[in-house]
Design a protein around this motif. Sequence first.
Motif, PDB file in Angstrom:
ATOM      1  N   PRO A  62     -12.606  59.281 -15.518  1.00 23.32           N
ATOM      2  CA  PRO A  62     -11.973  58.428 -14.506  1.00 23.32           C
ATOM      3  C   PRO A  62     -11.349  59.232 -13.365  1.00 23.32           C
ATOM      4  CG  PRO A  62     -11.368  57.717 -16.710  1.00 23.32           C
ATOM      5  CD  PRO A  62     -12.066  59.040 -16.859  1.00 23.32           C
ATOM      6  N   SER A  67      -5.699  55.089 -11.664  1.00 26.63           N
ATOM      7  CA  SER A  67      -4.261  54.876 -11.880  1.00 26.63           C
ATOM      8  C   SER A  67      -3.760  53.675 -11.090  1.00 26.63           C
ATOM      9  CB  SER A  67      -3.465  56.117 -11.456  1.00 26.63           C
ATOM     10  OG  SER A  67      -3.809  57.219 -12.245  1.00 26.63           O
ATOM     11  N   GLN A 107      -8.411  59.582 -18.341  1.00 29.97           N
ATOM     12  CA  GLN A 107      -8.200  60.322 -17.098  1.00 29.97           C
ATOM     13  C   GLN A 107      -7.661  61.711 -17.423  1.00 29.97           C
ATOM     14  OE1 GLN A 107      -5.158  58.955 -14.270  1.00 29.97           O
ATOM     15  NE2 GLN A 107      -6.815  58.750 -12.815  1.00 29.97           N
TER      16      GLN A 107
END
Length: 197
Positions: A62, A67, A107
């Motif tokens: 990601p 976010s 992430q």
Amino acid sequence: MIPRTLGQQTEREARRQRAWEPHVEPINTWAEGLRTDGREVPHFDPADGGVNARVLFLLESPGPRVSDTGFISMDNPDGTAANMHTLITESGLSREDLALWNVVPWQLSAAGVVTPDRASHQEALPATRRLLTLLPHLKAVVLVGQHAQRAWQGIGSDLTTFAMPHPSPQNFNTRPYARDDALAALRTVQRYLSMQP
């Protein structure tokens, strides 16, 4: 859908309200289960096919915009997502036939892009294998970029695979032929799907 729409707060809220629709509820529940040790893992986009997907697109990991939006989506407000959106549209593939995910689903940095290494790929292999069992209609996997192609070697699946260049603006700007190669690959995927029962 129009590229980059998840850059708008109203669209993000609307998409989050749809994140538990039946076609994405099982895989979004699973994705939330990966959020251990503070890891940030996006949801699957309900604008895509979810568990009905016939093609899984596997990217690297990601990007930082996840976010903000909370989704792995071709509607994210970044250049890679916009390029992916355009390519899929031009290829004739239907969003109802696909799901987007990453070979490293969490992430690696909220501050910027961090390229996954071999250890990250190895750690994420069980998650990718599990995801394949949650997508019962899959006919093919599209490996997006070299990192996804390398990581796939450890999966041990007999699904049909296709490879395409990563659609990042940097890749397309420094390798002018990459966009044409990516579109050609996706048109091949579309033809393949059209021949499947």
